[in-house]
Design a protein around this motif. Structure first.
Motif, mmCIF file in Angstrom:
data_model
loop_
_atom_site.group_PDB
_atom_site.id
_atom_site.type_symbol
_atom_site.label_atom_id
_atom_site.label_comp_id
_atom_site.label_asym_id
_atom_site.label_seq_id
_atom_site.Cartn_x
_atom_site.Cartn_y
_atom_site.Cartn_z
ATOM 1 N N GLU A 1 102.756 51.656 30.070
ATOM 2 C CA GLU A 1 103.593 51.568 31.215
ATOM 3 C C GLU A 1 104.474 53.078 31.323
ATOM 4 N N THR A 2 104.340 53.481 32.391
ATOM 5 C CA THR A 2 105.406 54.548 32.928
ATOM 6 C C THR A 2 106.427 54.429 33.651
ATOM 7 N N TYR A 3 107.447 54.670 33.326
ATOM 8 C CA TYR A 3 108.743 54.242 34.198
ATOM 9 C C TYR A 3 109.292 55.742 34.742
ATOM 10 N N THR A 4 109.803 55.642 36.027
ATOM 11 C CA THR A 4 110.442 56.803 36.535
ATOM 12 C C THR A 4 111.951 56.693 36.919
ATOM 13 N N THR B 1 110.134 60.771 33.690
ATOM 14 C CA THR B 1 109.415 59.888 33.326
ATOM 15 C C THR B 1 109.492 59.366 31.910
ATOM 16 N N ASP C 1 117.166 52.491 38.556
ATOM 17 C CA ASP C 1 116.055 53.431 38.181
ATOM 18 C C ASP C 1 116.770 55.026 38.538
ATOM 19 N N LEU D 1 113.017 47.207 29.684
ATOM 20 C CA LEU D 1 111.591 47.909 29.971
ATOM 21 C C LEU D 1 110.700 47.947 28.746
#
Length: 165
Positions: A58-61, A52, A86, A155
């Motif tokens: 914001e949190t992106y995985t 992550t 992703d 992002l």
């Protein structure tokens, strides 16, 4: 277990389509990653874990292959021709050290994200396919995360953002 952790665990277990990376020039033995349950990547056989990145609110995985042996780190994402938006590859190192990566035999253009001892992004370098000129960390690093080139900018991911796996 929190709902977010359960979701990340389920995603990691269900998706095994990871791909991506270049070759570290000074690969040392890396520690075992911590975190949720994982699966193996169908092509590399490497463990796949959720990584992550927290950027602002914001949190992106990113489901990421773990290159945690000298052999896996030397091969990285060489010869791979595709990777999902992703997906990624994480290269953990212990102890923290200055790192340099190159793109020998790496087809995919990459964001090479250097991660400091505090888990925060030090710098992001551009990985140009087949380029044998090294890119370097802006200080001692404990890991490198490789993503498709341009994904970090898309992002809003940048230096100072938190990376966890």
């Amino acid at each position: 277990m929190t709902d977010a952790r359960l979701i990340r665990t389920a995603i990691a277990a269900l998706l095994g389509t990871m791909i991506a990376a270049c070759t570290p020039q000074a690969a040392e033995q890396a520690p075992e990653p911590t975190g949720e349950a994982s699966s193996a990547h169908p092509e590399s056989g490497l463990e796949v874990v959720p990584v992550t990145v927290t950027s602002g609110e914001e949190t992106y995985t990113f489901l990421s292959e773990v290159a945690d042996t000298p052999e896996a780190q030397a091969r990285g994402l060489m010869f791979r021709t595709e990777m999902g938006p992703d997906e990624g590859m994480i290269f953990p190192y212990e102890p923290a050290q200055s790192l340099s990566f190159w793109m020998r035999n790496t087809v995919l253009p990459l964001d090479i994200i250097f991660i400091g001892p505090d888990g925060r992004i030090l710098n992001i370098a551009e990985g140009v396919p087949y380029n044998e000129e090294s890119v370097h960390s802006d200080g001692p690093a404990i890991a490198v995360l490789e993503l498709n080139r341009g994904r970090a900018q898309e992002l809003g991911i940048g230096p100072g953002d938190l990376v966890e796996w």
